[in-house]
Design a protein around this motif. Structure first.
Motif, short mmCIF file in Angstrom:
data_model
loop_
_atom_site.label_atom_id
_atom_site.label_comp_id
_atom_site.label_asym_id
_atom_site.label_seq_id
_atom_site.Cartn_x
_atom_site.Cartn_y
_atom_site.Cartn_z
N UNK A 158 43.71 66.86 -25.15
CA UNK A 158 42.31 66.69 -25.50
C UNK A 158 42.05 67.16 -26.93
N UNK A 159 42.66 68.27 -27.27
CA UNK A 159 42.45 68.80 -28.62
C UNK A 159 42.96 67.81 -29.65
N UNK A 160 44.12 67.26 -29.37
CA UNK A 160 44.69 66.24 -30.23
C UNK A 160 43.70 65.12 -30.45
N UNK A 174 41.72 63.63 -33.78
CA UNK A 174 41.84 62.26 -34.26
C UNK A 174 40.48 61.64 -34.45
N UNK A 188 40.48 65.05 -29.98
CA UNK A 188 39.26 65.35 -30.71
C UNK A 188 39.55 65.45 -32.21
#
Lengths: 150, 365
Positions: free
Chosen positions: B16-18, B22, B20
């Protein structure tokens, strides 16, 4: 499907991800990022009372022999159950600009309940710390496998 | 054994962090960069006899943030029926308690299981909130009373939309958080207001700080020395609390009834040694915050002291500090000593705090 772009060129032999919410965010429900929020069921009043998101949740019914089926809800949460999973790929894949790469992961949910007598303990959460830890370990060690990588 | 799975829900935050990241990097830059004024960041004004207050870098205090929190604290829009606010159970004149053992003010009208705690000197309370410490910080704590069916029972989306209808709130959130109104900012603003509630202007404080030539009487001074000897194991330092968890021998049976109210901190840690442990409340303002204990079972300070003298119950988790009677449970004191202790405790009432207009209801004009 999760699309990642901007991955550095190279040969990759494994994939690493985490199950759960890292403590920085799990410890402060006002630091919302991505889809983390109370608003979409990622935590609820009983988990909030412990200040945790729900990391995993498996629900359904469980039957044993002729006895009446029981509702089952096996959840994990709390920082100690945050797990990072590393899975080796069957063969190295080369990430480059030439073509898209795809890794298909399989999650075998039944494996999440390995070693847990869900008929005796159909409701698992913070009050069943030992069983919850077992479930979290299962997610870290046996639930996920690589179905294909190309 | 047959298992039928109905649903599965996995949260994979790393990915999810990835995502967000992007999304942020793909977003088109706005043509005109909007210049937003910043709030005035402040440090807590801590009286000289209190320790330095820890700061929370994730929720830096600002003058406007504290004021926004104050407005929200007294705003009934935070509840489902728009009938109750935080202040319904936390009255300033009682050092932000409510004067009853267990109240039924919540949306369900059910009698709550726990006594409404006093709210002051919370900037130092970094070992958990609630009587059992289940909430890690003020920011996380706010969501529980706001959403609990037996308290304010508010739907967070409805709360956001109700607040967005007030232009004054829209402006204030924009200034404090540089964003539109979101429930996470409601929690942050409430936390800022609560951290600003510093109470250290009692007769005792003025005596300690040598202000206004304030003296304590002989009886009060005797009480101070008795409190230091007998009570400060838990009610420690100038905050008169260690913000930690102790079993002070109220019960010896710890049933799981009523949301585990008898179990105390065990409810959160599931450690048997935490059975019956509750957070130490401060002795500051104690004469204003009756009734006492997590369930309000004692009406007067005299009853509280009688408990410590004669009724400490022994169980595996009873705190060692309770064994002051030659190794037996209980804290011995004479009737005269009790009188002195109560006289001293009365010097800890902070009348400036409970009358301070800058923390009172801003909606009452």
């Amino acid at each position: 499907m999760i699309q990642l772009s901007g991955v550095p060129v190279g040969d990759y032999k494994s994939i690493k991800f985490s199950v759960g919410v890292e403590s920085r965010y799990n410890d402060n429900l006002s630091l919302q990022i991505g889809e983390l929020s109370q608003l979409n069921g990622m935590t609820n009043i009983s988990w909030m009372w412990m200040t945790s998101y729900i990391f995993t949740s498996v629900g359904g019914t469980v039957k044993s022999g002729a006895s009446a089926p029981k509702n089952m809800l096996v959840e994990t949460g709390l920082n100690t159950n945050y797990k990072t999973v590393t899975i080796n790929l069957p063969t190295n894949i080369r990430i480059s600009s030439v073509k898209d790469s795809e890794i298909v992961l399989k999650a075998d949910v039944e494996k999440a309940l390995d070693g847990v007598d869900v008929f005796a303990n159909p409701i698992v959460g913070a009050s069943k710390a030992t069983i919850m830890a077992q479930v979290a370990t299962n997610y870290a060690t046996k639930v996920f496998t690589v179905a294909s990588a190309r | 054994m047959m298992i039928k799975i109905k649903y599965v829900n996995l949260k994979r935050i790393t990915i999810l962090l990835w995502l967000s990241l992007l999304i942020v990097s793909c977003k088109k830059e706005p043509l005109v960069e909007e210049e937003l004024p910043l709030p005035s960041f402040v440090k807590l004004a801590v009286p000289s006899n209190l320790p330095t207050a820890p700061e929370d870098p994730d929720n830096p205090l600002s003058k406007e943030g504290i004021e926004l929190g104050r407005r929200l604290f007294y705003d009934t829009r935070l509840s489902a029926s728009n009938r109750i606010s935080c202040a319904s159970c936390h009255h300033q004149e009682l050092a932000f308690t409510d004067g009853v053992a267990l109240n039924d003010k919540g949306e369900s009208r059910k009698v709550l299981h726990r006594h409404s705690p006093a709210l002051f000197n919370l900037a130092w309370a970094n070992k958990g909130l609630f009587w059992d410490g289940g909430s890690t910080n003020l920011e996380s704590q706010a969501f529980a009373p706001i959403t609990s069916p037996d308290e304010m029972h508010q739907d967070l989306l409805i709360m956001e939309s109700e607040l967005k209808q007030i232009p004054d709130y829209v402006q204030r959130f924009k200034l404090v958080f540089q964003d539109e109104i979101k429930s996470k900012y409601v929690a942050k603003a409430l936390a800022q207001f609560q951290r600003s509630l510093i109470s250290a202007n009692s007769k005792y404080d003025k005596y300690i700080r040598k202000e206004d030539n304030i003296q304590l009487s002989t009886l009060e001074l005797q009480g101070l020395s008795l409190v230091e000897k007998k009570c400060k194991g838990c009610h420690s330092g100038e905050l008169f609390t260690d913000y930690a968890y102790h079993n002070n021998g109220l019960d010896s049976m710890f049933s799981d009834e009523h949301e585990g109210i008898y179990q105390g901190r065990y409810r959160v840690t599931f450690n048997p040694l935490d059975l019956g442990k509750f957070k130490t409340p401060s002795l500051r303002n104690v004469a204003l915050t009756a009734p006492y204990m997590h369930d309000g079972r004692f009406n007067t300070l005299n009853e509280v002291l009688n408990h410590y003298m004669n009724h400490v119950k022994v169980s595996v988790s009873t705190d060692q500090l309770m064994y002051q009677n030659n190794g037996e449970a209980g804290i011995p004191m004479s009737i005269q000593e009790k009188e002195a202790i109560i006289a001293f405790l009365n010097t800890l009432s902070d009348f400036d705090f409970i009358n301070n207009k800058s923390i009172s209801n801003p909606h009452n004009k």
